[in-house]
Design an enzyme around this catalytic site. Structure first.
Site, PDB file in Angstrom:
ATOM      1  N   GLU A   1       4.355  -1.171  -5.282  1.00 62.85           N
ATOM      2  CA  GLU A   1       4.122  -1.578  -3.895  1.00 62.85           C
ATOM      3  C   GLU A   1       5.171  -2.633  -3.529  1.00 62.85           C
ATOM      4  O   GLU A   1       5.090  -3.762  -3.983  1.00 62.85           O
ATOM      5  CB  GLU A   1       2.718  -2.167  -3.756  1.00 62.85           C
TER       6      GLU A   1
ATOM      7  N   HIS B   1       0.886   2.150  -0.464  1.00 60.60           N
ATOM      8  CA  HIS B   1       0.197   2.020  -1.746  1.00 60.60           C
ATOM      9  C   HIS B   1       0.121   3.355  -2.496  1.00 60.60           C
ATOM     10  O   HIS B   1      -0.861   3.629  -3.181  1.00 60.60           O
ATOM     11  CB  HIS B   1      -1.207   1.455  -1.481  1.00 60.60           C
TER      12      HIS B   1
ATOM     13  N   HIS C   1      -5.704  -6.640   0.829  1.00 61.56           N
ATOM     14  CA  HIS C   1      -5.214  -5.481   1.577  1.00 61.56           C
ATOM     15  C   HIS C   1      -5.710  -5.406   3.024  1.00 61.56           C
ATOM     16  O   HIS C   1      -6.106  -4.355   3.518  1.00 61.56           O
ATOM     17  CB  HIS C   1      -5.575  -4.191   0.838  1.00 61.56           C
TER      18      HIS C   1
HETATM   19  C1  GLA Z   1      -3.504  -3.412  -5.586  1.00 68.46           C
HETATM   20  C2  GLA Z   1      -4.153  -4.552  -6.222  1.00 68.46           C
HETATM   21  C3  GLA Z   1      -5.055  -4.077  -7.306  1.00 68.46           C
HETATM   22  C4  GLA Z   1      -6.064  -3.109  -6.741  1.00 68.46           C
HETATM   23  C5  GLA Z   1      -5.380  -1.981  -6.067  1.00 68.46           C
HETATM   24  C6  GLA Z   1      -6.365  -1.064  -5.399  1.00 68.46           C
HETATM   25  O1  GLA Z   1      -2.563  -2.833  -6.404  1.00 68.46           O
HETATM   26  O2  GLA Z   1      -3.241  -5.507  -6.724  1.00 68.46           O
HETATM   27  O3  GLA Z   1      -5.699  -5.149  -7.909  1.00 68.46           O
HETATM   28  O4  GLA Z   1      -6.852  -3.758  -5.813  1.00 68.46           O
HETATM   29  O5  GLA Z   1      -4.467  -2.473  -5.112  1.00 68.46           O
HETATM   30  O6  GLA Z   1      -7.406  -0.692  -6.222  1.00 68.46           O
END
Ligand code: GLA
Length: 380
Positions: A343, A205, A131
């Site tokens: 997402e 997200h 991220h």
């Molecule tokens: C995304 C990732 C997860 C986790 C979330 C935040 O969805 O794929 O593994 O890191 O973000 O907690």
């Protein structure tokens, strides 16, 4: 703290009983939402459409803090997980409602090669980069500007990510426009340009619970995904590179299926993800077509959310890392599976996967991407 302007309306029930209701007036409301340690002021902006649906977000991270939609009886509730205070967003946000960039999801070994040069990123998720690194777009303060749009009420959020930020090349100018239409659509348009070749993958997200934030598990939500394949992962959640057919697996959501129906199956991919934490390969007539990716229905409230996107993939994440340590704006603690994310994105680790759709952006090109969250109910 002052909320959006309200107007009074009345409803006439059977038996001639008249009840005053307060509905939200259409418009854009801006209010202070605290400040960061360095004194930077953060604003909360609330869009309210004709029917009273609301989307609220912060200039900090473009963070969507609330989405208020009607259930089948017309009752509004917030369906997005979030915190009450800026402090919690700064200190412990697991990306609730955040804009994620430069690269949403994981990059293997926290490095990639571009035009013969190796870029080493922050390894903030085991050996991988997640991220956007330590200080991604979710932790930046964006400039907000109201824009005129024929589609609805719109605010453009802009941010310049300087060359070398989080070790990514190029000055990247990013513009994310949030629009709320009178058809109860929350539309997100992403745009980006760069002055050096780079890679990017942008998403929002938001975590959803269509029964209402803080009401518990999302396992009974019925999910349909327009995806014949998904990208299986290794034990650090990096795609193996294969596109695997969902048929005959717990990843087959081509027909409406409760999210929880197969969540505890002893399937290697579910064990690795601790649930669903996987990228689905969306069925598309052609690349970049704006098509239906997902539909979710919550049976008790009757709320329905459709997700349409131009992106090639969507990450289904079932809040597997929520562990009871966070308390949300509703004053309720979040446990595993109390929210789900869809997402929209390019596939994880694309910079290291030549066969995945490219995430490269060159000078002179404009990256454009659209995702629409359309809310309705199953009322007939
Ligand atoms: C995304 C990732 C997860 C986790 C979330 C935040 O969805 O794929 O593994 O890191 O973000 O907690």
């Amino acid at each position: 703290m002052h909320g959006p302007a309200r107007r009074s309306v009345a409803v006439v029930l059977g038996l001639g009983i008249i009840l005053p209701l307060s509905a939200n007036a259409k418009g854009i409301d801006r209010e202070p939402f605290g400040q960061l340690a360095d004194g930077t002021a953060v604003e909360r902006i609330t869009l309210t459409n004709e029917g009273g649906m609301q989307v609220a977000f912060l200039t900090y991270g473009g963070t969507v803090t609330a989405i208020r939609t009607e259930d089948r009886d017309g009752q509004l509730a917030n369906v997005a997980l979030g915190f009450a205070d800026l402090g919690d967003y700064v200190e412990k946000n697991p990306y609730f409602g955040s804009i994620v960039g430069r690269y949403a999801n994981r990059i293997a070994g926290a490095q990639f090669e571009l035009d013969g040069q190796t870029y080493r990123l922050a390894a903030n998720n085991g050996p991988n980069s997640l991220h956007g690194g330590e200080t991604g777009f979710d932790k930046r303060v964006w400039t907000a500007e109201e824009v005129t749009s024929a589609d609805g009420l719109a605010v453009a959020l802009t941010y310049r990510s300087p060359d070398g930020e989080e070790s990514y090349p190029g000055n990247l100018d990013v513009r994310v426009t949030y629009t709320l239409t009178d058809a109860d659509e929350f539309r997100i348009d992403y745009e980006a340009t760069t002055d050096r070749p780079t890679v990017l993958n942008l998403t929002n997200h938001a975590y959803f619970n269509l029964a209402g934030d803080g009401t518990g598990s999302i396992e009974d939500h019925e999910l349909t995904l327009n995806a014949d394949a998904f990208t299986p992962v290794d034990d650090t959640l990096i795609p193996t590179g294969a596109l695997e057919k969902v048929e005959g697996t717990p990843f087959d959501f081509r027909e409406p299926t409760a999210i929880g129906a197969r969540l505890r199956m002893d399937h290697e991919q579910l064990v690795r993800g601790r649930g669903y934490d996987h990228n689905f390969v969306l069925n598309k007539p052609e690349p970049n077509a704006l098509t239906l990716a997902a539909r979710v229905r919550e049976p008790v409230s009757g709320r329905v959310m459709e997700v349409h996107t131009t992106e090639p993939g969507v990450q289904l994440y079932t809040g597997n890392f929520l562990d009871g340590t966070l308390v949300g704006a509703a004053g309720r603690m979040y446990r595993q599976g109390d929210g789900f994310c869809l997402e929209t994105q390019h596939f994880p680790d694309s910079p290291n996967q030549p066969d995945f759709p490219t995430t490269r952006l060159a000078p002179g090109e404009t990256f454009r991407s659209t995702t629409i969250f359309r809310f309705s109910t199953d009322r007939t």
